[in-house]
Design a protein around this motif. Structure first.
Motif, mmCIF file in Angstrom:
data_model
loop_
_atom_site.group_PDB
_atom_site.id
_atom_site.type_symbol
_atom_site.label_atom_id
_atom_site.label_comp_id
_atom_site.label_asym_id
_atom_site.label_seq_id
_atom_site.Cartn_x
_atom_site.Cartn_y
_atom_site.Cartn_z
ATOM 1 N N ALA A 415 11.470 1.004 -4.867
ATOM 2 C CA ALA A 415 10.993 -0.258 -5.445
ATOM 3 C C ALA A 415 10.567 -1.224 -4.344
ATOM 4 O O ALA A 415 9.576 -1.947 -4.480
ATOM 5 C CB ALA A 415 12.071 -0.890 -6.327
ATOM 6 N N SER A 416 11.309 -1.242 -3.239
ATOM 7 C CA SER A 416 10.919 -2.102 -2.111
ATOM 8 C C SER A 416 9.535 -1.714 -1.598
ATOM 9 O O SER A 416 8.682 -2.570 -1.374
ATOM 10 C CB SER A 416 11.902 -1.947 -0.949
ATOM 11 N N VAL A 417 9.364 -0.407 -1.408
ATOM 12 C CA VAL A 417 8.084 0.096 -0.920
ATOM 13 C C VAL A 417 6.975 -0.262 -1.912
ATOM 14 O O VAL A 417 5.911 -0.767 -1.539
ATOM 15 C CB VAL A 417 8.162 1.630 -0.725
ATOM 16 N N GLU A 418 7.265 -0.030 -3.181
ATOM 17 C CA GLU A 418 6.300 -0.320 -4.256
ATOM 18 C C GLU A 418 5.908 -1.806 -4.244
ATOM 19 O O GLU A 418 4.716 -2.141 -4.322
ATOM 20 C CB GLU A 418 6.979 0.053 -5.584
ATOM 21 N N ILE A 419 6.902 -2.701 -4.120
ATOM 22 C CA ILE A 419 6.621 -4.143 -4.134
ATOM 23 C C ILE A 419 5.783 -4.534 -2.918
ATOM 24 O O ILE A 419 4.842 -5.320 -3.018
ATOM 25 C CB ILE A 419 7.938 -4.956 -4.212
ATOM 26 N N GLU A 420 6.116 -3.965 -1.768
ATOM 27 C CA GLU A 420 5.324 -4.236 -0.558
ATOM 28 C C GLU A 420 3.878 -3.801 -0.757
ATOM 29 O O GLU A 420 2.940 -4.531 -0.442
ATOM 30 C CB GLU A 420 5.867 -3.420 0.618
ATOM 31 N N GLU A 421 3.718 -2.569 -1.270
ATOM 32 C CA GLU A 421 2.379 -1.992 -1.327
ATOM 33 C C GLU A 421 1.517 -2.586 -2.430
ATOM 34 O O GLU A 421 0.296 -2.445 -2.395
ATOM 35 C CB GLU A 421 2.481 -0.463 -1.513
ATOM 36 N N THR A 422 2.160 -3.218 -3.413
ATOM 37 C CA THR A 422 1.370 -3.771 -4.512
ATOM 38 C C THR A 422 1.210 -5.281 -4.393
ATOM 39 O O THR A 422 0.717 -5.918 -5.316
ATOM 40 C CB THR A 422 2.025 -3.448 -5.879
#
Lengths: 431, 431
Positions: A415-422
């Motif tokens: 989720a952290s990665v997802e939030i960063e990338e989006t």
């Protein structure tokens, strides 16, 4: 007191749990390094499924709504982790505005809000609740069944700041998943911390983007500790242009379902698993277990009847479904007194602070346990997820809970990665 | 199970506790901001005294030796806080070498080491114990009375690194207070994390420097929440050139004692306190409660007899005493079944992780409870120190423990400041 979950803990002994136990040092070091590169969400919860041969997250919630279901013995852990979260995200905050979902009668949800408020207050924050409901025009006190009370207050917007009458907070914490879009009151709050960031809401989030990030996280993790990622990673596919009411996109869906089932069958064969594979079709945006279908054959998604189409076409707050994710189904082989149980793990910052089982007496092992109107019995974890005990078997409660904590944290990291990338470019400029 | 400390909690109701409770938000925010500017020690413990009109730290230990006395219910808190400590200080560590005191028969101390090892292992670290004892020439297993076992191994020094046979750690954690100086094995470890830094050892540390840092911290804190700092801050003085055996420096000592007693009397008068003031004379360097004297009149420190001189002249490991601190004595008005009780608060990183009472049946309210050969009964805190409850009175256990946690953290913060300010120039260059 929390009953023993002995029935839930007699499932097939997991080689996976043993691996996690044996490699705990490497696992913790790996996480430590990951959290140096990625900002943990303020809070999150993971729904897990445990089939004995696969332990996988099936949902990662960035607006967790079940703090009331946690064991009270975990309160100090929650407070300590919340302190860490605040230090990391908004260290200079002293006043915090909590914006919950627009439920005024759902006792379970309101008790969650009350519990969350008490955790945050114990970190020393001055916490008040601002309601998005238009009919909350004056402070409204809700007396809850468990004796707690909540005061909902009308929001006041002034320039780039959101607050209440006589309350100008430094941070706005959302416990509202924004399924219906970002309300005007929450847009452009460039003078306050908004936690989590708005693009973590379901108006924008996609399960498939999370699954894609989880896929990468799980592969890297699996390579580190030397396991087949399939044991923790559900396969998935996406159909991006579907209209259930107009019956368009069915072929894409059927094709994806078939591809996925074929891949799962091959894996079942590889591992000698006799169970019947299934996939779950879900709205790619949305939550609350709406718009979910269990499928065992591609033919099931062709020619849906009106009832099935209606069920899939709309999710929470009337959001229309045009994108679906097809996810490998993971059987739940944990039971409590014969009822199917699904573990839910709670995290604040990157710490596992507790969890509970969603126990449902009327659903099967291959069904979604988070369904509208669902009457699950929460069963708080009896021990915490951070005290594995190598003197006990890999299946002993502290070790199983440790394994849950590991997989839940993988989903949180995704989720952290997802939030960063989006992160939208506009936000990037504003930061 | 932990017995109720009802007798300990019937002391005079503290206005102070009420202030802490009422201002908890400000207090926590203040700490958050402080910890952004100061690196918390890896771990620490504070001895507190509570006289009902004064709640003050009388010792801050940077090598805490009583983890075995904590309530087992606090284990998850310890593990979580230890994770935070490791992340902050040595995030990339996976192997950690623990260097304990040179005790091989003190069961209490060894059980502390065993508990500490288990906490650290639960954070995922690979932990082994290296002994400074010259007669540990091969791995030596100690079976402890409580069933735990410890393996002490001989240290191996290679260049700038310290390790064991087949074990090359990234970090060296000291649970040895270095009273006897820094052993050659620990000098110049410029390729590893040494925690805490060597200059935090008692070969270098001075109680007066800590008291001076605490004085500043306490004043700033008191100004923030609007209390007289005297309620949390023991007055102190220093005599830097004393030789008990040669009877030099007695005048300085008598003068300081008199000055301090005069100041305390004035404060007692201001607050209408009928108790008899006293001061405690302690070796400025050193620990283990050696070289400590309770004094009620300056005349008592002039013309000490041989026995008194011998008692004050040498502390742990034969260190000679040439500098003493004279500290305002704080009565202990907490009792358990008629016995005097002194709270000890444990912290890892900046988190309070638990505590216990040192209960002593044969000592008075104005005596040092941490004395050589002392037989105290540890009584673990029954609740944690982070859950104040404004629905209860300021004297209720969670609120009293919260107050303990606040003052203990002030002492910990003072230790951070002290460690920063006393960092030797050579180390500064090496960093």
């Amino acid at each position: 007191m929390v009953p023993h979950l002995t029935t839930a803990l007699t499932g097939p002994l997991l080689e996976l749990e043993k691996q996690f136990l044996d490699r705990a040092s490497e696992i913790e070091k790996w996480f430590r390094i990951q959290w140096q590169d990625h900002l943990p969400p303020f809070y999150g919860s993971t729904d897990l499924r445990n089939s004995g041969f696969k332990l996988a997250p099936v949902d990662l919630n960035l607006f967790p709504g079940g703090f009331n279901n946690l064991n009270d013995a975990f309160m100090p852990l929650c407070v300590q982790a919340a302190q860490a979260a605040i230090e990391r995200i908004c260290p200079d905050a002293s006043k915090l505005l909590l914006v919950p979902e627009n439920h005024t009668r759902n006792q379970f949800y309101l008790q969650n809000v009350a519990k969350l408020v008490s955790i945050l207050r114990l970190t020393g924050l001055d916490v008040r609740i601002g309601s998005l409901l238009p009919d909350v025009t004056a402070p409204t006190v809700l007396e809850l069944d468990n004796g707690a009370r909540l005061t909902l207050e009308p929001l006041r917007r002034e320039g780039g700041r959101l607050g209440l009458e006589g309350f100008d907070p430094c941070a706005v914490l959302l416990n509202n998943d924004l399924s219906g879009g970002v309300p005007a009151a929450l847009q452009g709050l460039d003078e306050q911390w908004v936690i989590p960031p708005l693009h973590a809401g379901w108006h924008f989030r996609r399960k498939s983007r999370h699954a894609e990030a989880y896929d990468r996280v799980a592969r890297e993790f699996a390579a580190t500790i030397g396991i087949d990622p399939w044991h923790i990673n559900p396969e998935f596919g996406v159909c991006g242009q579907i209209n259930f009411q107009e019956r368009t996109g069915e072929e894409c869906l059927a094709h994806q379902v078939d591809t996925l089932l074929t891949r799962i069958r091959a894996k079942y064969k590889e591992y000698g698993i006799a169970d019947e594979p299934f996939v779950v079709v879900k709205a790619d945006a949305g939550t609350y277990g709406m718009g979910v279908m269990t499928v065992k054959d591609a033919s099931e998604v062709v020619g849906l009847n009106r009832r099935q189409r209606n069920k899939m076409a709309v999710v929470k707050e009337g959001l229309e479904v045009h994108e679906v994710i097809i996810q490998e189904g993971v059987h739940t082989f944990e039971t409590v007194d014969g009822a199917v149980a699904e573990p839910v793990v709670y995290m604040m910052d990157h710490y596992v602070v507790g969890g509970f089982y969603r126990v449902h007496t009327e659903r099967g092992r291959d069904e979604n346990l988070n369904a509208p109107g669902m009457l699950f019995k929460p069963l708080a974890f009896e021990t915490c997820c951070t005290l594995p005990d190598s003197a006990q078997g890999p299946d002993a409660p502290p070790n199983r809970f440790y394994a849950y904590g590991v997989v839940a944290r993988l989903a949180l990291l995704a989720a952290s990665v997802e939030i960063e990338e989006t992160e939208p470019a506009a936000d990037a400029l504003a930061v």
